[in-house]
Write a protein that holds these residues in place. Structure first.
Motif, PDB file in Angstrom:
ATOM      1  N   THR A   1       4.342   6.566  -8.730  1.00  0.00           N
ATOM      2  CA  THR A   1       5.580   7.174  -9.234  1.00  0.00           C
ATOM      3  C   THR A   1       6.164   8.191  -8.256  1.00  0.00           C
ATOM      4  OG1 THR A   1       4.409   8.967 -10.405  1.00  0.00           O
ATOM      5  CG2 THR A   1       4.794   6.903 -11.614  1.00  0.00           C
ATOM      6  N   ILE A   2       5.567   8.305  -7.064  1.00  0.00           N
ATOM      7  CA  ILE A   2       6.097   9.213  -6.051  1.00  0.00           C
ATOM      8  C   ILE A   2       6.222   8.485  -4.716  1.00  0.00           C
ATOM      9  CG2 ILE A   2       5.261  11.342  -7.106  1.00  0.00           C
ATOM     10  CD1 ILE A   2       2.866  11.248  -5.236  1.00  0.00           C
ATOM     11  N   ASP A   3       7.147   8.947  -3.904  1.00  0.00           N
ATOM     12  CA  ASP A   3       7.326   8.417  -2.551  1.00  0.00           C
ATOM     13  C   ASP A   3       6.983   9.527  -1.573  1.00  0.00           C
ATOM     14  OD1 ASP A   3       8.041   7.257  -0.186  1.00  0.00           O
ATOM     15  OD2 ASP A   3      10.193   7.125  -0.615  1.00  0.00           O
ATOM     16  N   VAL A   4       5.862   9.383  -0.863  1.00  0.00           N
ATOM     17  CA  VAL A   4       5.444  10.415   0.093  1.00  0.00           C
ATOM     18  C   VAL A   4       5.878  10.082   1.519  1.00  0.00           C
ATOM     19  CG1 VAL A   4       3.486  11.073  -1.335  1.00  0.00           C
ATOM     20  CG2 VAL A   4       3.178   9.339   0.432  1.00  0.00           C
ATOM     21  N   ASN A   5       6.462   8.906   1.709  1.00  0.00           N
ATOM     22  CA  ASN A   5       6.876   8.471   3.043  1.00  0.00           C
ATOM     23  C   ASN A   5       8.326   8.867   3.308  1.00  0.00           C
ATOM     24  OD1 ASN A   5       6.675   7.209   5.545  1.00  0.00           O
ATOM     25  ND2 ASN A   5       7.348   5.227   4.726  1.00  0.00           N
ATOM     26  N   VAL A   6       8.589  10.176   3.223  1.00  0.00           N
ATOM     27  CA  VAL A   6       9.953  10.687   3.381  1.00  0.00           C
ATOM     28  C   VAL A   6      10.162  11.288   4.764  1.00  0.00           C
ATOM     29  CG1 VAL A   6      11.647  12.332   2.485  1.00  0.00           C
ATOM     30  CG2 VAL A   6      10.124  11.117   0.915  1.00  0.00           C
ATOM     31  N   HIS A   7       9.164  12.014   5.249  1.00  0.00           N
ATOM     32  CA  HIS A   7       9.276  12.724   6.526  1.00  0.00           C
ATOM     33  C   HIS A   7       7.918  12.717   7.209  1.00  0.00           C
ATOM     34  CE1 HIS A   7       9.762  16.137   9.330  1.00  0.00           C
ATOM     35  NE2 HIS A   7      11.040  15.822   9.308  1.00  0.00           N
ATOM     36  N   PRO A   8       7.891  12.686   8.558  1.00  0.00           N
ATOM     37  CA  PRO A   8       6.597  12.681   9.250  1.00  0.00           C
ATOM     38  C   PRO A   8       5.686  13.847   8.887  1.00  0.00           C
ATOM     39  CG  PRO A   8       8.338  12.103  10.787  1.00  0.00           C
ATOM     40  CD  PRO A   8       9.008  12.496   9.506  1.00  0.00           C
TER      41      PRO A   8
ATOM     42  N   SER B   1       0.826  -1.217   0.000  1.00  0.00           N
ATOM     43  CA  SER B   1       0.000   0.000   0.000  1.00  0.00           C
ATOM     44  C   SER B   1       0.856   1.262   0.000  1.00  0.00           C
ATOM     45  CB  SER B   1      -0.915   0.010   1.225  1.00  0.00           C
ATOM     46  OG  SER B   1      -1.743  -1.123   1.248  1.00  0.00           O
ATOM     47  N   LEU B   2       2.055   1.170   0.567  1.00  0.00           N
ATOM     48  CA  LEU B   2       2.939   2.339   0.615  1.00  0.00           C
ATOM     49  C   LEU B   2       3.378   2.775  -0.775  1.00  0.00           C
ATOM     50  CD1 LEU B   2       5.232   1.521   3.677  1.00  0.00           C
ATOM     51  CD2 LEU B   2       3.554   3.357   3.520  1.00  0.00           C
ATOM     52  N   ASN B   3       3.292   1.876  -1.737  1.00  0.00           N
ATOM     53  CA  ASN B   3       3.706   2.203  -3.100  1.00  0.00           C
ATOM     54  C   ASN B   3       2.604   2.859  -3.920  1.00  0.00           C
ATOM     55  OD1 ASN B   3       6.264   1.053  -2.676  1.00  0.00           O
ATOM     56  ND2 ASN B   3       5.477  -0.996  -3.145  1.00  0.00           N
ATOM     57  N   ASN B   4       1.427   3.011  -3.325  1.00  0.00           N
ATOM     58  CA  ASN B   4       0.311   3.565  -4.092  1.00  0.00           C
ATOM     59  C   ASN B   4      -0.631   4.332  -3.157  1.00  0.00           C
ATOM     60  OD1 ASN B   4      -1.182   4.058  -6.417  1.00  0.00           O
ATOM     61  ND2 ASN B   4      -2.389   2.182  -6.202  1.00  0.00           N
ATOM     62  N   ILE B   5      -0.072   5.321  -2.471  1.00  0.00           N
ATOM     63  CA  ILE B   5      -0.839   6.082  -1.481  1.00  0.00           C
ATOM     64  C   ILE B   5      -1.634   7.180  -2.176  1.00  0.00           C
ATOM     65  CG2 ILE B   5      -0.668   7.606   0.524  1.00  0.00           C
ATOM     66  CD1 ILE B   5       1.867   6.047   1.302  1.00  0.00           C
TER      67      ILE B   5
END
Length: 577
Positions: free
Chosen positions: A298-305, A85-89
């Motif tokens: 195509t984006i990673d939003v799990n970078v910072h809290p 799921s983290l790959n398609n938030i």
């Protein structure tokens, strides 16, 4: 010192400190929860900058009564369920930390009801501990009140500023999310006074009006759509940007959303600044609201809290698309600034590049050395030059500085120096693009002496200087022979122009910027000056060359070349309306 396992109380406050920095962090997290819940009406009430009270009420789907307590467990969320799921938030929130973090540093009261429950649920937590859970009457949706923020966390509370300062950090969060979700009605109050309200009309300009005013809202340019054939439809960029006549001294009026998520990105700032290059003067910034839509995977939003930082799978492509659409919009939609006759104009910037004297007769003709027909320019085939700059009829010259012309809907004043500077800049740039000969040989080489700093620049950028048109050979310690100069430079000023160019190149270390700065310096110092008398034919030639420019509205440093005195303004001043 022995190693110890931190208590739950201490570790929860440390974790909360990463998510909740100040009252504005609370507001951001709770607004995102409301939006994820599908709310189209969100009310935010703030007391004393959010230090005493933050209350947010929405009409979203609410929380099931059996899940209310679970919602306050750290890492509990309804938005993701697996690593995949983290790959398609697709939601704004997903970490399952917000409610647990907020409740651990405040007194929190939540009242909620979902459509599956006949009555609502009320839960109260104090510093992370549940003190009450009861059934209560409640409308559909959720209401959360956060009181005494950081009351039990003095290490964080002592860094908060005044109530007014904290509220000034909250308001932009609300206004920016209202721009991303114009279909949602937002109401923000501070100490029981309405500070902001958006209509929820789905029109972004209706949101901009209460943030700025109607005039600014109507002046913004709608971003031209991307060429979908070049992007395979995988990216869409929309939004509004300000015309070159509307600028600010900082970047606080620039807002980016990716899939409606509010983000910060220095590379996008750079892409935007490059798109405005030549349209704005130094240290001025536009107003921009840019929405970027890309596939979630195509984006990673799990970078910072804080979730304001993201990574793009193809960053360079995204940035080039932003630069291209903004540039295309400016080229096709920006207009000549109108003079505001009733008000006294104050300059907004200090243009440091003073004109150098040229040896010329009282009446000179222009040696523009135009080769624009030979040049190729990216993304310019879709517009007509006369859409950018009207056909003008020369009337005369004012104070030997401004060319007075008549055109559509009134009078146009042309700054002769700024206009010629723009013409020369584009001609120099065109020659570089087309690899045309750019140098004129001097009858006799000049022996020149350079400083150590100038020698370093000469050594570092010798190839770039040669492309511009300078041919320089070493001739002993600190001495060089100047054999050729760019064609636009008057040979009598050859040595001064070389020093000026080297000094400008000292300011920039980045090669593309060095070239732009050097060309701008040459164009500025080689252009006709304020005070030079021009014949009618010379003025006509100047206007004709300006009409052919790709960016005719500004000089190399962002100053306007032209002001438009509208007929309606003249009629008003003469009492005809």
């Amino acid at each position: 010192m022995s190693i110890k396992l931190l208590s739950t109380e201490v570790s929860s406050k440390i974790a909360a400190g990463e998510v909740i920095e100040r009252p504005s962090s609370v507001v951001k997290e709770l607004i995102e929860n409301s939006l994820d819940a599908g709310a189209d009406n969100i009310s935010i009430a703030i007391d004393e900058g959010g230090i005493e009270l933050i209350s947010i009420t929405d009409n979203g789907i609410g929380i099931e009564s059996k899940e209310v307590e679970l919602a306050f467990k750290r890492y509990s969320t309804s938005k993701i369920s697996s690593i995949e799921s983290l790959n398609n938030i697709s939601t704004l929130g997903f970490r399952g930390e917000a409610l647990a973090s907020i409740s651990s540093v405040s007194r929190l009261t939540l009242i909620t009801r979902s459509k599956n429950n006949d009555y609502g649920t009320k839960i109260i937590l104090n510093n992370g501990l549940i003190t009450e859970v009861v059934g209560t009457g409640a409308p559909l949706g959720t209401s959360i009140s956060v009181e005494n923020l950081f009351g039990n966390f003095p290490a964080r509370k002592k860094f908060l500023r005044s109530a007014k300062s904290e509220f000034l950090k909250i308001k932009p969060i609300v206004t920016k999310y209202s721009l991303a979700f114009p279909e949602v009605k937002f109401t923000l109050t501070h100490n029981d006074r309405v500070s902001f309200q958006s209509p929820g009309s789905k029109r972004i300009r209706d949101v901009i009006s209460p943030i700025y005013n109607n005039e600014i809202s109507n002046s913004l340019l709608e971003i031209n759509p991307l060429d979908l054939e070049k992007t395979d439809g995988s990216i869409n960029i929309s939004g509004l940007i300000s015309p070159p006549s509307l600028t600010y001294s900082n970047r606080t009026h620039i807002t980016y959303f990716v899939n409606k998520r509010l983000i910060q990105n220095s590379s996008l700032n750079f892409a935007l600044e490059q798109a405005y290059k030549g349209f704005l003067s130094d240290n001025r910034h536009p107003l921009a609201i840019i929405n970027i839509s890309v596939p979630n995977n195509t984006i990673d939003v799990n970078v910072h809290p804080s979730k304001t930082e993201i990574r793009f799978q193809n960053e360079e492509f995204i940035f080039s698309c932003v630069q291209r659409v903004v540039r295309n919009t400016l080229l096709t939609k920006s207009s000549i600034p109108s003079a505001n006759i009733p008000q006294k104009q104050n300059p907004t910037s200090n243009y440091a590049m003073a004109p150098l004297p040229l040896t010329s007769s009282d009446t000179q003709s222009l040696d523009t050395k135009t080769h624009s027909d030979e040049a190729t320019h990216p993304d310019t085939s879709s517009f007509s030059h006369h859409n950018l700059f009207p056909i003008l009829h020369v009337i005369g010259q004012l104070q030997n500085t401004y060319v007075v012309t008549e055109g559509p809907d009134g009078m146009y004043l042309i700054d002769q120096h700024a206009a010629h500077e723009r013409i020369l800049l584009e001609n120099l740039s065109n020659r570089l693009i087309t690899f045309s000969e750019n140098a004129q040989s001097l009858l006799e080489p000049l022996t020149i002496s350079l400083t150590s700093e100038e020698e370093k620049i000469l050594e570092q950028h010798s190839e770039e200087l040669k492309q511009i048109g300078f041919e320089i050979d070493p001739f002993g310690p600190r001495n060089h022979l100047l054999r050729a100069i760019p064609q636009v430079i008057n040979p009598s000023n050859a040595e001064d122009e070389l020093h000026n160019t080297l000094n400008e190149m000292l300011i920039e270390r980045n090669t593309p910027q060095v070239m732009k700065r050097a060309l701008a310096s040459i164009a500025c110092h080689s252009a006709i000056k304020a005070g030079d008398t021009l014949s009618i034919e010379s003025m006509k030639e100047l206007i004709q060359q300006l009409e052919k420019c790709i960016e005719p509205h500004t000089c190399a440093h962002g100053r306007p070349t032209t002001l438009h005195l509208k007929k309606s303004s003249l009629d008003y001043q003469f009492g005809r309306t």
